[in-house]
Design an enzyme around this catalytic site. Structure first.
Site, PDB file in Angstrom:
ATOM      1  CG  ASP B  25      -1.744   1.218   1.405  1.00 37.25           C
ATOM      2  OD1 ASP B  25      -1.704   2.085   0.509  1.00 37.25           O
ATOM      3  OD2 ASP B  25      -2.438   1.331   2.433  1.00 37.25           O
ATOM      4  CE  LYS B  86      -1.700   7.042  -3.418  1.00 33.84           C
ATOM      5  NZ  LYS B  86      -2.264   6.153  -2.379  1.00 33.84           N
ATOM      6  CD  GLU B 185      -5.009   3.479  -2.307  1.00 39.01           C
ATOM      7  OE1 GLU B 185      -5.795   4.314  -1.835  1.00 39.01           O
ATOM      8  OE2 GLU B 185      -3.845   3.755  -2.663  1.00 39.01           O
ATOM      9  CG  ASP B 207      -9.442   4.325   0.763  1.00 34.11           C
ATOM     10  OD1 ASP B 207      -8.916   5.014   1.664  1.00 34.11           O
ATOM     11  OD2 ASP B 207      -8.786   3.576   0.016  1.00 34.11           O
TER      12      ASP B 207
END
Lengths: 181, 623
Positions: B25, B86, B185, B207
């Site tokens: 992850d 990211k 995800e 999420d």
């Protein structure tokens, strides 16, 4: 791998027909993807990956087509040698066209309503009901299709396409409203 | 080869060797690695027992530091310490700079739009920074599991576009990780829950991470996870809560907007700490060191915090509503909503989300770890450790894919929420006599105007046979693979000539750039490129040899005649010989030769498995 000469119904092992058992269709879909999906070949050779991807794409396309009443009608017409270019043909039924005009105005007006989402949702329900009623008419045409019946199916499909386009425009309007928030 | 996986249940298989695979992850704030060990998926800690690796990379004269130690230097050495990388992946420098105070690095402007951050170790792209994080995690997995990884599943936000996905995959390639799959995800989280609960029905996965938000609506049916719709915002997360809070502190403390990097970082750090404190208590006290050495003291109540972030949380609910609409469902039809990501610890998020779906929110699995755990389970299946596993993930493309047409309009080719893999073709023609090339502009997004969508790539079709205007029929096929990545192929239909497609990614790295980075990173890691290539080819050859031998033992006699069998056997034993030598190029070509030799065999096996899958239903109709 997958025999590309097979039509979508054969691919799923279902009889060719406009009335379709959705539960069974979804089951067959899952069973087929279980054996051909690229995830089954993540550790495989490039060539197997390619084959699996082609097969999986084909199954997705077939499922997408058979699941949707409009796509299914278009596909069945093409199996009968009638190619309907998407959105190129329009109906000449003036009463229907008049109705469409009104629905379109309704969609435009919903933008300014105090509860635009609710107004659009109502309109969508209305559109979906109209499409559903055409599904019944369509099924009759495909029972034992004569050239006249195929022509009738084609006319129903033209109308369905109208409604489909309207539904898409309703979605676009919703997206536009979302972005303005 | 995965020929093994086609064997029928109940048949004996070749002795099974456990293959090492991991789920990673790669998060905005923290990253994790997990693996399946003795049948259980668990996240792997570092030598000090810490599971979370802060996604922070610091470049120093002495070397590269990743994780906790890098994070502690974020305030003292802000320009060389890269946080939240990211958010930059797959973005242009202009987009990154529009994020403002969050991304105050020194960037170098270049011809390409990929941002390059100036560090003491030279310029680094977000892809390279991400690769450093991946490298540390892969190493942790290899040390814990005691051997080289055969591959990894890397998770990405479902709402990541093509450029962001490609950038993630490039980062893995730089880190020397074989990517088994890019997994969304929320889907990963669903896997982690679904296998535990085994509950069929429709679920919502909400999420909210450090920098990204995703919502997925999916149906679970006997091991098949079918994503019905997905939506999100790839630039909305807990970072934004911090930013709102920091802004509030600045206002209250009378700190001006033009503070330096270090003060910015300190403010963000203090804001984050206050946010965390407010998940437990009703009040948080704030002590801010000011630039002039003084101190500001204040207090924030949860109520005040809630007011600050409510507009952001409401924004996620708009996306939830759209996802429901796309799935053709109402909130009442959702069995439960699973909370994923550290930011779902914020009480207001829980409250509004469970209110929206009108169902209590599930968070039994640690929201920080659940994605990595799901990825590990998927990696275990993909690498071939569970040949009989029923689990299958059917995901969708999050954004519509279209091309530019006349007048700056976008024509959608593949609408959003189409199950992948998918391919759609579009026919083009020439508008000039003798025209041999044509430009196509691919975009991603939902709006009608090119200027409102995101440019993915421009490519040129070349080698169109010269014909009169309008005579050429160029069929361009756009496909999205199971990783959510776009491919384009073009062919002139009347002559059957393949036009070559040269893609220029709008926000990505070219193959050449990656090649250079790969060499650089090798130098850094004091690794020998040639040695690595050789090792990779040998591993690949070994995989092919094992799988093919097992397949032949299982059904070679049944599906092949003696001559066919002999041909394959010869090519196979030749590969066995060549794989012992140290020429990666030769190994590669022999693997290819063997695969070519086996083409018909592989097809026969696959056909048979499809036939078997459909048998018992409709034998008569099917044949």
């Amino acid at each position: 791998m997958l025999d590309f000469s097979k039509n979508y119904f054969e691919l799923f092992g279902l009889p060719v027909g406009y009335i379709i058992d959705k539960v069974q269709l979804a089951e067959r879909y899952r069973e087929l993807q279980r054996v051909v999906h690229p995830d089954r070949f993540a550790n495989a050779s490039e060539q197997e990956k390619r084959l699996s991807m082609q097969g999986s794409i084909r199954i997705n396309e077939a499922y997408h087509t058979l699941k949707d009443p409009i796509e299914r009608a278009r596909y069945m017409l093409s199996l009968n040698g009638i190619e309907m270019e998407a959105r190129q043909e329009t109906t000449r039924d003036s009463a229907f066209l008049m109705e469409q005009l009104e629905l379109r105005e309704e969609l435009e007006a919903s933008r300014a309503k105090p509860e635009p989402y609710a107004a659009i949702a109502d309109l969508r329900t209305n559109i979906n009901r109209r499409i559903s009623s055409m599904v019944g008419q369509m099924a009759v045409q495909f029972e034992t299709p004569t050239p006249e019946q195929l022509e009738a199916a084609r006319e129903i499909l033209r109308k369905m396409q109208f409604l489909q386009k309207l539904r898409q425009d309703a979605e676009s309007l919703e997206a536009e409203l979302d972005e303005a928030l | 080869m995965a020929l093994l996986q086609l064997s029928e249940p109940g048949q004996s298989k070749a002795p099974h060797q456990h293959r090492l695979a991991a789920g990673i992850d790669l998060g905005t704030t923290n990253s994790l690695v997990a693996s399946v060990r003795s049948g259980r998926a668990e996240t792997l800690p570092d030598e000090r027992g810490r599971h979370l690796l802060p996604s922070v990379v610091r470049y120093t004269d002495a070397g590269i530091i990743v994780g906790h130690d890098a994070r502690s230097a974020a305030v003292s050495d802000p320009l060389n310490t890269i946080v939240s990388v990211k958010r930059m992946l797959g973005h242009s420098i202009d987009e990154v700079q529009s994020l403002g105070s969050l991304m105050r690095y020194r960037f170098t402007r270049q011809e390409t739009s990929v941002p390059r951050i100036q560090t003491v170790q030279g310029e680094r792209s977000p892809v390279e920074v991400s690769a450093e994080i991946l490298r540390v995690l892969a190493q942790r997995a290899e040390e814990t599991l005691g051997g080289p990884l055969e591959g990894a599943v890397i998770t990405v936000p479902a709402y990541f576009d093509d450029a962001q996905r490609q950038a993630t995959k490039d980062a893995a390639r730089l880190a020397g990780i074989r990517v088994l799959r890019l997994l969304n995800e929320p889907t990963a989280a669903a896997v982690a829950y679904g296998l535990d609960a085994g509950s069929d029905g429709v679920h919502a996965i909400y999420d909210l991470g450090g920098g990204t938000f995703d919502i997925s609506i999916l149906r679970l049916n006997r091991g098949v996870f079918e994503v019905l719709s997905t939506g999100g915002d790839s630039a909305l997360g807990g970072d934004d809560f911090d930013r709102e809070l920091a802004r509030w502190i600045m206002q209250q403390a009378g700190i001006s907007d033009d503070v330096d990097h270090s003060m910015q970082r300190r403010l963000m750090r203090d804001a984050c700490a206050a946010k965390e404190a407010l998940t437990q208590s009703e009040k948080a006290s704030l002590e801010i060191e000011l630039a002039d050495g003084g101190q500001w003291q204040g207090e924030m109540s949860r109520q005040q915090f809630n007011e600050l972030i409510e507009p952001l949380v409401r924004k996620t609910l708009v996306t939830c509503r759209r996802a429901l609409r796309d799935a053709g469902l109402t909130a009442e039809e959702i069995a439960d909503v699973v909370l994923v990501g550290g930011s779902t610890r914020v009480p207001l998020v829980r409250e509004l989300v469970s209110g929206f779906f009108n169902t209590p929110a599930l968070a039994e699995i640690d929201p920080d770890r659940v994605v990595a755990i799901g990825a590990a389970l998927q990696a275990d299946v993909l690498v071939g450790n569970k040949p009989d596993d029923e689990m299958l993930l059917l995901d969708v493309n999050p954004l519509s894919l279209g091309i530019e047409t006349m007048g700056g309009l976008v024509e959608k080719i593949i609408p959003r929420n189409t199950t992948i893999p998918v391919a759609r073709a579009q026919e083009f023609t020439t508008f000039k006599d003798g025209q041999t090339a044509m430009a196509v502009h691919v975009l991603q997004g939902e709006r009608e105007l090119v200027s409102d969508c995101r440019s993915l790539a421009r490519f040129e079709l070349r080698g169109i046979p010269p014909m009169v205007a309008g005579a050429a029929r160029i069929r361009v096929t756009f496909s999205v693979d199971a990783d959510g990545l776009l491919n384009v192929e073009a062919r002139e239909e009347s002559t059957g000539v393949n036009a070559s497609v040269e893609i220029k990614p709008s926000y990505g790295l070219t193959d050449e750039e990656i090649g250079t980075m790969l060499r650089d990173s090798m130098e850094n890691a004091r690794e020998d490129l040639a040695a690595r290539q050789l090792r990779e080819q040998q591993v690949e050859a070994q995989r092919v040899i094992e799988a093919l031998s097992a397949a032949l033992a299982y059904d070679g006699d049944e599906l092949l005649d003696a001559r066919e069998r002999a041909g394959i056997d010869t090519a196979l034993s030749r590969l066995v010989e060549i794989a012992r030598l140290d020429d990666p190029q030769k190994i590669k070509s022999q693997v290819e030769a063997l695969e070519k030799q086996c083409e018909f065999y592989v097809e026969r096996r696959m056909n048979r498995s499809v036939r078997n899958a459909m048998q018992g239903h409709s034998v008569g109709e099917f044949e």
